[in-house]
Design a protein around this motif. Sequence first.
Motif, PDB file in Angstrom:
ATOM      1  N   MET A   1      41.540  35.468  38.699  1.00 29.58           N
ATOM      2  CA  MET A   1      39.363  34.747  38.759  1.00 29.58           C
ATOM      3  C   MET A   1      38.937  36.290  38.477  1.00 29.58           C
ATOM      4  SD  MET A   1      38.140  31.479  40.819  1.00 29.58           S
ATOM      5  CE  MET A   1      37.766  32.356  41.734  1.00 29.58           C
ATOM      6  N   ILE A   2      38.911  37.061  39.796  1.00 32.00           N
ATOM      7  CA  ILE A   2      37.978  38.059  40.024  1.00 32.00           C
ATOM      8  C   ILE A   2      38.227  39.134  39.245  1.00 32.00           C
ATOM      9  CG2 ILE A   2      37.728  40.026  42.283  1.00 32.00           C
ATOM     10  CD1 ILE A   2      38.867  37.991  43.839  1.00 32.00           C
ATOM     11  N   MET A   3      39.311  38.856  38.342  1.00 30.39           N
ATOM     12  CA  MET A   3      38.936  40.158  37.091  1.00 30.39           C
ATOM     13  C   MET A   3      38.251  39.638  36.248  1.00 30.39           C
ATOM     14  SD  MET A   3      43.227  41.680  37.649  1.00 30.39           S
ATOM     15  CE  MET A   3      42.366  42.481  36.428  1.00 30.39           C
ATOM     16  N   ILE A   4      38.479  38.302  35.683  1.00 34.52           N
ATOM     17  CA  ILE A   4      38.127  38.093  34.619  1.00 34.52           C
ATOM     18  C   ILE A   4      36.446  37.884  35.071  1.00 34.52           C
ATOM     19  CG2 ILE A   4      37.954  35.888  33.468  1.00 34.52           C
ATOM     20  CD1 ILE A   4      40.057  35.017  33.543  1.00 34.52           C
ATOM     21  N   ALA A   5      35.642  37.087  36.374  1.00 35.51           N
ATOM     22  CA  ALA A   5      34.436  37.615  36.181  1.00 35.51           C
ATOM     23  C   ALA A   5      34.060  39.293  36.345  1.00 35.51           C
ATOM     24  CB  ALA A   5      34.434  37.003  37.945  1.00 35.51           C
ATOM     25  N   PHE A   6      34.410  40.065  36.053  1.00 39.65           N
ATOM     26  CA  PHE A   6      34.410  41.407  36.248  1.00 39.65           C
ATOM     27  C   PHE A   6      34.050  42.101  34.748  1.00 39.65           C
ATOM     28  CE2 PHE A   6      34.059  41.132  40.925  1.00 39.65           C
ATOM     29  CZ  PHE A   6      32.850  41.357  41.018  1.00 39.65           C
ATOM     30  N   GLN A   7      34.548  41.350  34.297  1.00 36.63           N
ATOM     31  CA  GLN A   7      35.133  41.432  32.236  1.00 36.63           C
ATOM     32  C   GLN A   7      33.859  41.222  31.379  1.00 36.63           C
ATOM     33  OE1 GLN A   7      39.747  42.587  30.800  1.00 36.63           O
ATOM     34  NE2 GLN A   7      39.614  40.878  32.053  1.00 36.63           N
ATOM     35  N   SER A   8      33.978  41.513  30.204  1.00 35.12           N
ATOM     36  CA  SER A   8      32.697  41.495  29.548  1.00 35.12           C
ATOM     37  C   SER A   8      33.785  39.893  29.082  1.00 35.12           C
ATOM     38  CB  SER A   8      32.860  42.448  28.370  1.00 35.12           C
ATOM     39  OG  SER A   8      33.664  42.865  27.594  1.00 35.12           O
ATOM     40  N   PRO A   9      32.580  39.406  27.712  1.00 34.86           N
ATOM     41  CA  PRO A   9      33.001  37.627  27.573  1.00 34.86           C
ATOM     42  C   PRO A   9      34.440  38.645  25.894  1.00 34.86           C
ATOM     43  CG  PRO A   9      31.164  37.772  27.838  1.00 34.86           C
ATOM     44  CD  PRO A   9      31.269  38.813  27.896  1.00 34.86           C
ATOM     45  N   ARG A  10      33.981  39.515  25.098  1.00 37.76           N
ATOM     46  CA  ARG A  10      35.504  40.082  24.012  1.00 37.76           C
ATOM     47  C   ARG A  10      36.198  39.871  24.953  1.00 37.76           C
ATOM     48  NH1 ARG A  10      36.678  44.677  23.049  1.00 37.76           N
ATOM     49  NH2 ARG A  10      35.435  45.668  24.562  1.00 37.76           N
ATOM     50  N   ALA A  11      36.587  41.132  26.068  1.00 36.73           N
ATOM     51  CA  ALA A  11      37.762  41.728  27.022  1.00 36.73           C
ATOM     52  C   ALA A  11      38.333  40.324  27.697  1.00 36.73           C
ATOM     53  CB  ALA A  11      37.376  42.248  27.842  1.00 36.73           C
ATOM     54  N   ILE A  12      37.835  39.666  27.524  1.00 38.37           N
ATOM     55  CA  ILE A  12      38.448  38.080  28.210  1.00 38.37           C
ATOM     56  C   ILE A  12      39.415  37.691  27.050  1.00 38.37           C
ATOM     57  CG2 ILE A  12      37.517  35.470  28.789  1.00 38.37           C
ATOM     58  CD1 ILE A  12      35.924  37.270  30.263  1.00 38.37           C
ATOM     59  N   ILE A  13      38.333  37.545  25.812  1.00 41.17           N
ATOM     60  CA  ILE A  13      39.443  36.411  24.638  1.00 41.17           C
ATOM     61  C   ILE A  13      40.128  37.196  23.676  1.00 41.17           C
ATOM     62  CG2 ILE A  13      37.743  34.812  24.751  1.00 41.17           C
ATOM     63  CD1 ILE A  13      36.242  36.269  22.189  1.00 41.17           C
ATOM     64  N   ALA A  14      40.261  38.399  24.214  1.00 40.02           N
ATOM     65  CA  ALA A  14      40.917  39.597  23.618  1.00 40.02           C
ATOM     66  C   ALA A  14      42.246  39.528  23.702  1.00 40.02           C
ATOM     67  CB  ALA A  14      40.561  41.751  23.775  1.00 40.02           C
ATOM     68  N   PRO A  15      43.081  39.514  22.628  1.00 34.57           N
ATOM     69  CA  PRO A  15      44.810  39.006  22.429  1.00 34.57           C
ATOM     70  C   PRO A  15      45.379  40.231  23.416  1.00 34.57           C
ATOM     71  CG  PRO A  15      44.092  40.305  19.935  1.00 34.57           C
ATOM     72  CD  PRO A  15      42.742  40.112  21.234  1.00 34.57           C
ATOM     73  N   ASP A  16      44.704  41.375  23.405  1.00 36.81           N
ATOM     74  CA  ASP A  16      45.706  42.768  23.809  1.00 36.81           C
ATOM     75  C   ASP A  16      44.856  43.169  25.622  1.00 36.81           C
ATOM     76  OD1 ASP A  16      46.585  42.885  21.424  1.00 36.81           O
ATOM     77  OD2 ASP A  16      45.552  44.298  20.785  1.00 36.81           O
ATOM     78  N   TRP A  17      45.612  43.486  26.359  1.00 36.55           N
ATOM     79  CA  TRP A  17      44.988  43.453  27.549  1.00 36.55           C
ATOM     80  C   TRP A  17      43.636  44.337  27.423  1.00 36.55           C
ATOM     81  CZ3 TRP A  17      43.670  41.413  31.936  1.00 36.55           C
ATOM     82  CH2 TRP A  17      43.925  42.378  33.351  1.00 36.55           C
ATOM     83  N   GLU A  18      42.674  44.386  28.065  1.00 37.13           N
ATOM     84  CA  GLU A  18      42.166  45.227  28.872  1.00 37.13           C
ATOM     85  C   GLU A  18      41.159  45.037  29.516  1.00 37.13           C
ATOM     86  OE1 GLU A  18      38.786  45.832  25.780  1.00 37.13           O
ATOM     87  OE2 GLU A  18      39.891  45.118  24.374  1.00 37.13           O
ATOM     88  N   PHE A  19      40.898  46.153  30.055  1.00 40.51           N
ATOM     89  CA  PHE A  19      39.753  45.958  31.337  1.00 40.51           C
ATOM     90  C   PHE A  19      38.692  46.249  31.948  1.00 40.51           C
ATOM     91  CE2 PHE A  19      37.714  46.202  35.808  1.00 40.51           C
ATOM     92  CZ  PHE A  19      38.093  45.467  35.926  1.00 40.51           C
ATOM     93  N   ASP A  20      37.656  45.679  31.044  1.00 41.58           N
ATOM     94  CA  ASP A  20      35.964  46.339  30.145  1.00 41.58           C
ATOM     95  C   ASP A  20      34.860  46.058  31.105  1.00 41.58           C
ATOM     96  OD1 ASP A  20      34.053  46.929  29.410  1.00 41.58           O
ATOM     97  OD2 ASP A  20      33.857  45.435  27.686  1.00 41.58           O
ATOM     98  N   PHE A  21      35.221  46.402  32.476  1.00 43.91           N
ATOM     99  CA  PHE A  21      34.236  45.983  33.589  1.00 43.91           C
ATOM    100  C   PHE A  21      32.434  46.118  33.523  1.00 43.91           C
ATOM    101  CE2 PHE A  21      31.393  47.618  37.108  1.00 43.91           C
ATOM    102  CZ  PHE A  21      31.596  46.549  37.457  1.00 43.91           C
ATOM    103  N   SER A  22      31.612  45.006  33.715  1.00 43.20           N
ATOM    104  CA  SER A  22      31.427  44.250  32.672  1.00 43.20           C
ATOM    105  C   SER A  22      29.950  43.401  34.327  1.00 43.20           C
ATOM    106  CB  SER A  22      31.313  43.557  31.789  1.00 43.20           C
ATOM    107  OG  SER A  22      29.755  43.108  31.914  1.00 43.20           O
ATOM    108  N   LEU A  23      29.046  43.835  34.349  1.00 40.87           N
ATOM    109  CA  LEU A  23      28.754  42.289  35.612  1.00 40.87           C
ATOM    110  C   LEU A  23      27.813  41.128  34.514  1.00 40.87           C
ATOM    111  CD1 LEU A  23      27.219  44.998  38.333  1.00 40.87           C
ATOM    112  CD2 LEU A  23      29.281  43.352  38.251  1.00 40.87           C
TER     113      LEU A  23
END
Length: 248
Positions: free
Chosen positions: A1-23
């Motif tokens: 939950m914490i990791m998803i909270a700090f990701q961009s919407p695009r990174a959340i629904i991306a088929p591949d794992w990536e961490f795109d830090f965003s507020l």
Amino acid sequence: MIMIAFQSPRAIIAPDWEFDFSLDNFAEIFDTDAVFGTQVVNSLVLVLAATALTLVISAFASYSLSQLHWSRRTVLVVLTLAGLLQVIPPMTLVPGLYVTLLNYDLVGTLGGLILLNTVFNLPFAVIMTKFYFDTIPGELRESASIDGAGELRVFRAVMLPLAAPGIAAVAIFTAIQVWNEFLFGLVFTAGGREAPITVGIAALIQPQEIKFGAMAAVGVVTAVPIVLLAVVANRQIVAGLTRGAVKG
């Protein structure tokens, strides 16, 4: 939950794992047009007021039951009724509660939610605080009375400080229960700026979309503080509840 909270919407629904830090998720929920900030404040006010009311009423009631020599039958009846209220599903009482609050113009108000949370947390608070007062020797009260102290002064200056650890444990438990409460907020408010934050989280699940990022951000705001409180106060909770459960 914490990791998803700090990701961009695009990174959340991306088929591949990536961490795109965003507020962006936190910016969305605390936007001036959003209601989540107001709902967090509502929850804080609800927790503080309901916990304070519960502690005040339960302290006086439990002290009376423990130290003022009520008959065993009276004490047993009170504790039995308090225990029974704990096992009644709140949903079964909602229609009657709604009519009652409606008659007093308390539907959709923080005052109504404060009263409901106080009523439903009071039985546990009375039972646990009563058991804790039972561990305090009655001779202390008698000595203070002989020295000329009135009952209220004995309670405030002698007995209450000795029962403080148990009362603190009950306060923490009550605060957690009130903070997590969802049913009353959902039924007795129209949502929006009237509701607590638990209702606000549910509103993010919409027919057209589920805002995973915003939901995770609100979840962090609501869950992390109470988890930290439980972790920090764990020893206090265990010590207060176990000491109050066994008369020494």
